[in-house]
Design a protein around this motif. Structure first.
Motif, PDB file in Angstrom:
ATOM      1  N   PHE A 149     -23.331  20.682 -11.653  1.00 55.07           N
ATOM      2  CA  PHE A 149     -23.530  19.267 -11.343  1.00 55.07           C
ATOM      3  C   PHE A 149     -22.586  18.862 -10.225  1.00 55.07           C
ATOM      4  O   PHE A 149     -21.448  19.285 -10.159  1.00 55.07           O
ATOM      5  CB  PHE A 149     -23.240  18.455 -12.609  1.00 55.07           C
ATOM      6  N   LEU A 150     -23.046  18.047  -9.334  1.00 55.90           N
ATOM      7  CA  LEU A 150     -22.201  17.578  -8.240  1.00 55.90           C
ATOM      8  C   LEU A 150     -22.433  16.087  -8.009  1.00 55.90           C
ATOM      9  O   LEU A 150     -23.562  15.633  -7.951  1.00 55.90           O
ATOM     10  CB  LEU A 150     -22.531  18.336  -6.961  1.00 55.90           C
ATOM     11  N   GLU A 151     -21.352  15.361  -7.894  1.00 59.65           N
ATOM     12  CA  GLU A 151     -21.494  13.919  -7.736  1.00 59.65           C
ATOM     13  C   GLU A 151     -20.488  13.401  -6.722  1.00 59.65           C
ATOM     14  O   GLU A 151     -19.307  13.701  -6.785  1.00 59.65           O
ATOM     15  CB  GLU A 151     -21.240  13.244  -9.091  1.00 59.65           C
ATOM     16  N   VAL A 152     -20.997  12.660  -5.772  1.00 60.26           N
ATOM     17  CA  VAL A 152     -20.116  11.957  -4.842  1.00 60.26           C
ATOM     18  C   VAL A 152     -20.258  10.481  -5.174  1.00 60.26           C
ATOM     19  O   VAL A 152     -21.364   9.943  -5.144  1.00 60.26           O
ATOM     20  CB  VAL A 152     -20.517  12.202  -3.370  1.00 60.26           C
ATOM     21  N   ASN A 153     -19.162   9.865  -5.530  1.00 60.79           N
ATOM     22  CA  ASN A 153     -19.273   8.474  -5.971  1.00 60.79           C
ATOM     23  C   ASN A 153     -18.058   7.679  -5.534  1.00 60.79           C
ATOM     24  O   ASN A 153     -17.070   8.240  -5.064  1.00 60.79           O
ATOM     25  CB  ASN A 153     -19.386   8.436  -7.496  1.00 60.79           C
ATOM     26  N   ASP A 154     -18.112   6.372  -5.698  1.00 65.17           N
ATOM     27  CA  ASP A 154     -16.950   5.542  -5.378  1.00 65.17           C
ATOM     28  C   ASP A 154     -15.826   5.857  -6.357  1.00 65.17           C
ATOM     29  O   ASP A 154     -16.076   6.014  -7.565  1.00 65.17           O
ATOM     30  CB  ASP A 154     -17.304   4.060  -5.493  1.00 65.17           C
ATOM     31  N   LYS A 191     -15.644  22.133  -5.428  1.00 63.41           N
ATOM     32  CA  LYS A 191     -16.552  21.394  -6.322  1.00 63.41           C
ATOM     33  C   LYS A 191     -17.902  22.108  -6.445  1.00 63.41           C
ATOM     34  O   LYS A 191     -18.488  22.175  -7.523  1.00 63.41           O
ATOM     35  CB  LYS A 191     -16.770  19.958  -5.818  1.00 63.41           C
ATOM     36  N   VAL A 192     -18.380  22.641  -5.303  1.00 67.38           N
ATOM     37  CA  VAL A 192     -19.658  23.355  -5.352  1.00 67.38           C
ATOM     38  C   VAL A 192     -19.538  24.611  -6.222  1.00 67.38           C
ATOM     39  O   VAL A 192     -20.458  24.976  -6.947  1.00 67.38           O
ATOM     40  CB  VAL A 192     -20.128  23.717  -3.920  1.00 67.38           C
ATOM     41  N   MET A 208     -24.929  18.665   2.287  1.00 68.78           N
ATOM     42  CA  MET A 208     -24.904  18.224   0.898  1.00 68.78           C
ATOM     43  C   MET A 208     -24.185  16.874   0.795  1.00 68.78           C
ATOM     44  O   MET A 208     -24.658  15.950   0.133  1.00 68.78           O
ATOM     45  CB  MET A 208     -24.159  19.258   0.062  1.00 68.78           C
ATOM     46  N   SER A 254     -25.233  12.076   0.005  1.00 68.70           N
ATOM     47  CA  SER A 254     -24.607  11.042  -0.820  1.00 68.70           C
ATOM     48  C   SER A 254     -23.740  10.099   0.008  1.00 68.70           C
ATOM     49  O   SER A 254     -23.633   8.927  -0.307  1.00 68.70           O
ATOM     50  CB  SER A 254     -23.699  11.679  -1.873  1.00 68.70           C
TER      51      SER A 254
END
Lengths: 754, 251
Positions: free
Chosen positions: A118-123, A501-502, A525, A529
């Motif tokens: 799972f990979l997430e780029v978020n605030d 992270k990947v 990638m 995001s």
């Protein structure tokens, strides 16, 4: 022409008064156009290598010299719900400040999470109100992420940083004022610290302006009292003050007008320019004192105002003209300085001096003529205390000219040896006394947060090539091992983070991937995001230029030069094939040092040569030309020598103030020589020096004493103002003593040959 | 059946009274759309200094974009990267990316509506349909745009909706009921984005041919050009699966 103007002003004093007032008003209306700019980046000429690179960086990336706002309370965890709300609110409010380009804070940063496919780029902070679980999660993420932690939090996590990127060409004083208005309401409950060059550049001019005004007013009051005690006439003091104010207003107005008409940055008002009024004040005061005291002497002899003022102007028109033209010429030489602001400084002050001369030859005689003088008053009937002192002093000097000259030569020689120890300091923060709030705040940011000094390394290479990225990483590792470096940041940090992270958060992969495709995959990638401009400050659009930003402590200019050379050597040896350019505040200061030294030497030499040439021409004698530069040359040597011996730093400010020495030094010697020449035909050669001493010694001493009020500047909290005050006092004393001892004894010894 | 009644009702009364915003939106919603589409999309990004990045993507969408799979064809460095998105009403959307250099498929989090779509100036919010229950619609004027009679529709997000915008003004072709231009305003009511749309008619559908989006505040722009458009082809639901990300389809 000059004689006509003097005659006109004596014959038609009211018209003269009106004309001079109108011209002064027109000139001074330019004050409204004065633009303050204290960005040290603008003090270097555009063709300086570090400035060129800097301009490229600003153009290619963004403005990269930051303002820092840190807040928190000692020993209290800063990551609380209330503080996160505060970060959120401050970020939003500061982002709306017109001069601000970008705010970097916890509220604007992104987090990358990756685990089990799972990979997430978020605030980093998704919303204003976080619950305790979210805060704990945030705190853990920051602990694991050195990029964020080193930039935004201190080690104890009791202070947090907001990094503010100004817009290109932002007005720093306005920006600082707007930001302080936002933070002020919160300062009651939480400790705030501010720093960074934009902050200092935005804050210092205001402080200097306020303190200069306060201390200058005090100086002017003291000056007026001393003048009053000696001249014993309120109207005479007011006449001198009027001359001073009118010249100052015209000078400052001209600076504004030229900026309005040309828009040239050469005519910005920098903090250097705050010394202009004081420099002009001393020179205009000198003109006024010479005219008034000579008028009093002539009045005592002739008891007739018109005759006394006519004789005064006949005797003084040449020396005042000469002192004005030589001093102006000395200031005009500043246009040769590589520092842009010096041009506006030199031209404006040269004009101010000439305008003071015009007013001395027109306004002053007109005012004297308009006044009803009472010849029975002490001012016009009896010599003053200073006049009596100068008679005793003169006799002592002239009775032992060889001993006096010998002692003078010894003092100058010993002083000269100290020049080699002069230290150059151009970092503004080091121009504050310990305990000053700006200095303490900067030290706090240096010790606790990312630091306030920056170094930029621009890498002009393919930023998707692993080999290049690894070399950048090596440079960062080297920089991070330098004790004063707090943090470095480049695209390599982001790539390493994404790589890890990947690869399911495996720390083994916190490295640059080994092939180009992997790197481009990571960027693509991220783009799914992130925002298109997320990496704008790290790489350019084509990924062919990158930036390594290094944040470090503020250190002395001397240490900066050593460190800059060390870094340059490392880059030359380790990465010889990498196309890199180095800039940033650190390199600016390094370049600025050599520029200040070069500029000072050039300006001083040029001034002395020009003064020699003018005096030679007007006195029609090379010998007199040489004599006119002796006192000021000796004073300059003693000044720099004593700075070396006593460990007083030379800054761009003090280097500029050397012009005060030249300005007042040349005036005293020209008055002395001019009177000496004037007396050649009138007086018996044996008494000549004594008569000259009586004629010019008194106004010189009165000039010196009246300017002693500016010693009040020594009590300033700002080192530049202390230096200004100190140098004023030193310049006055050293040049007057130089004239009345060394020059007087040389002329006394050689009076038969002159 | 319900829609047919509604449309007859709207058409009848629109001739008698001025059209309202909601009625206009309803008319647009009633327009038939293709079930699926295949196309190559050329995306050109231009920054404030005039520098350009281009990429070509092959895209397949179904059910009004509910399911979407894309493959990067160019630039060469990106070739093979693929992205799959399946929207769900009840749960978070599924999003996966195939990274050929790592030989890994990664699940990506559900997007925030304000996030950029593939690094462009379009956000996911820009690409989503504006529903009546989420927006207040008003026709603020009628005027010609590029010589075409248009209604200018103002869309204001309702309070409970998280949006990066305060409002949109959309120029809608009064006869074809397709948006031609849109200005979107930020929370301070300052214009943020300017979008223009052009169309091509395929099988009596008005299909987007070109989209131009300019972020006025950042001076950054995106141009999307659709080519080789094929509508209502035989697309199996199975193609919207992780295993298909790894292989570029035959074009």
């Amino acid at each position: 022409m000059k004689k006509l103007a003097i005659k006109f002003s004596i014959e038609k004093p009211k018209t003269t008064l009106l004309i001079t007032l109108v011209i002064t008003m027109i000139l001074s209306s330019g004050l409204q156009f004065i633009l303050m700019d204290d960005n040290i980046m603008n003090m270097l000429p555009k063709d300086t290598p570090s400035r060129k690179i800097w301009d490229n960086i600003v153009d290619e990336f963004q403005y990269s010299d930051f303002l820092f706002v840190a807040f928190g309370n000692k020993n209290k965890d800063v990551l609380t719900n209330e503080n996160i709300k505060l970060i959120w609110d401050l970020t939003e409010k500061i982002s709306n400040v017109p001069e601000v380009d970008e705010v970097i804070s916890l509220a604007t940063m992104k987090r990358i999470d990756g685990d089990e496919g799972f990979l997430e780029v978020n605030d980093l902070i998704p919303h204003r109100n976080l619950n305790q679980t979210q805060i704990n999660n945030l705190s853990k993420y920051i602990d694991d992420n050195s990029i964020i932690k080193s930039r935004l939090l201190n080690n104890n996590k009791d202070f947090i940083n907001i990094i503010i990127r100004p817009k290109k060409d932002a007005n720093f004083p306005n920006m600082v004022s707007n930001i302080e208005k936002i933070t002020m309401p919160y300062e009651k409950n939480i400790e705030f610290h501010y720093g960074g060059q934009p902050y200092i550049a935005g804050k210092v001019p205001g402080l200097i302006k306020i303190e200069t005004m306060q201390l200058m007013s005090m100086g002017l009051i003291i000056m007026s009292i001393i003048l009053l005690i000696n001249l014993r006439s309120i109207s005479s003091v007011l006449m001198i003050l009027m001359l001073i104010f009118m010249s100052m207003l015209s000078m400052m107005g001209l600076l504004g007008w030229i900026f309005f008409l040309t828009g040239s940055p050469y005519f910005f008002f920098t903090f250097l320019n705050s010394s202009m009024p004081i420099v002009l004040l001393t020179i205009a005061n000198s003109d006024g004192v010479h005219v008034l005291s000579r008028f009093f002497r002539e009045s005592r002899k002739h008891k007739n105002v018109k005759k006394a003022i006519t004789l005064t102007m006949e005797q003084l028109s040449l020396p005042i003209f000469l002192t004005s033209i030589t001093t102006s010429a000395a200031f005009v030489t500043m246009t040769t300085s590589p520092i842009p602001a010096m041009t506006g400084y030199g031209i404006s002050i040269a004009f101010g001096i000439l305008w003071a001369w015009v007013l001395s030859c027109t306004l002053l005689p007109a005012l004297i003529n308009l006044k009803k003088w009472d010849f029975s008053k002490k001012a016009l009937s009896q010599p003053s205390i200073l006049e009596n002192i100068i008679n005793i002093f003169g006799k002592t000097i002239l009775n032992h000219p060889k001993k006096i000259l010998g002692s003078g030569i010894i003092i100058v020689t010993i002083s000269a040896l100290g020049i080699q120890y002069v230290n150059v300091e151009v970092n503004l923060i080091n121009l504050f006394k310990s305990g000053n709030s700006i200095k303490e705040s900067t030290y706090f940011l240096d010790e606790e947060m990312a630091g306030s000094m920056n170094l930029m390394i621009k890498v002009n290479e393919d930023l998707k090539d692993p080999n290049i990225l690894n070399q950048m990483d090596e440079i960062q590792n080297f920089l991070q091992n330098i004790p004063i470096v707090n943090t470095t940041l480049s695209i390599t940090d982001i790539i390493k983070e994404m790589h890890m992270k990947v690869m399911d958060n495996d720390e083994v992969f916190h490295t640059i991937p080994n092939n180009r495709q992997k790197i481009t995959n990571l960027f693509t990638m991220y783009s799914l995001s992130g925002e298109p401009d997320d990496f704008e400050s790290l790489v350019n659009y084509d990924y062919d230029t990158g930036l390594i930003t290094t944040m470090m402590h503020t250190v002395s200019t001397n240490d900066i030069v050593i460190l800059a050379n060390k870094i340059q050597n490392f880059l030359n040896i380790t990465t010889p094939n990498l196309n890199i350019e180095v800039s940033g505040l650190m390199m600016f200061l390094k370049d600025f040092v050599s520029m200040v030294v070069k500029s000072s030497i050039t300006s001083i030499l040029f001034s002395i040569i020009i003064i020699l040439f003018i005096a030679w021409t007007f006195f029609r004698s090379f010998k007199f030309g040489m004599l006119s530069i002796i006192p000021l040359t000796c004073s300059i040597i003693v000044n720099f020598g004593l700075m070396g011996w006593f460990g007083i730093d030379l800054s761009h400010f003090t280097a500029l103030l050397t012009s005060i020495i030249i300005g007042v030094g040349v005036d005293f010697s020209i008055h002395y020589i001019s009177d000496f020449k004037h007396c050649i035909n009138d007086i018996d050669i044996t008494n000549k020096s004594m008569e000259v001493m009586k004629n010019v010694g008194y106004p010189i001493l009165l000039d010196v004493f009246s300017n002693m009020g500016f010693a009040a500047l020594i009590f300033s909290s700002l080192i530049p103002l202390i230096q200004m005050g100190g140098l004023m006092v030193f310049a006055m004393i050293s040049t007057s003593i130089g004239t009345l001892t060394i020059l007087a004894s040389i002329m006394e010894i050689n009076k038969q040959k002159l | 059946m319900k829609y047919i009644h509604k449309s007859i009702f709207i058409l009848f009364f629109s001739g008698l009274f001025a059209l309202t915003g909601n009625e206009l939106v309803m008319q647009m919603e009633l327009k038939p759309n293709p079930n699926n589409a295949k196309a190559n999309m050329n995306m050109t990004l231009k920054n404030k200094k005039g520098k350009i990045r281009t990429s070509t993507i092959h895209s397949i969408i179904k059910n009004n974009g509910e399911k979407q799979i894309i493959w990067f064809l160019s630039p060469a460095d990106d070739k093979g990267i693929a992205f799959l998105k399946i929207e769900h009403e009840e749960k978070n959307d599924e999003m996966q990316i195939w990274l050929p250099a790592f030989k890994k498929t990664k699940r990506i989090s559900s997007k925030k509506r304000s996030d950029s779509f593939m690094g462009s100036d379009m956000s996911y919010e820009d690409m989503s349909t504006r529903k009546k229950e989420h927006y207040n619609f008003n026709i603020i004027k009628s005027e010609k745009y590029n010589d075409i009679k248009c209604h200018v529709l103002e869309s204001i997000p309702k309070k409970h909706i998280r949006s990066e915008y305060s409002k949109h003004h959309t120029w809608i072709d009064a006869s074809l009921l397709i948006p031609l231009k849109e200005n979107s305003y930020d929370k301070n009511d300052i214009i943020l984005k300017e979008k223009t749309f052009s169309y091509i008619e395929i099988n009596s559908f008005q299909i987007l041919k070109e989209i131009h989006v300019k972020n006025i505040q950042k001076n950054h722009s995106t141009k999307l050009i659709f080519e080789k458009i094929k509508l209502n082809t035989d697309i199996d639901d199975n193609i919207f699966h992780e295993r298909h990300l790894k292989y570029l389809p035959k074009l």
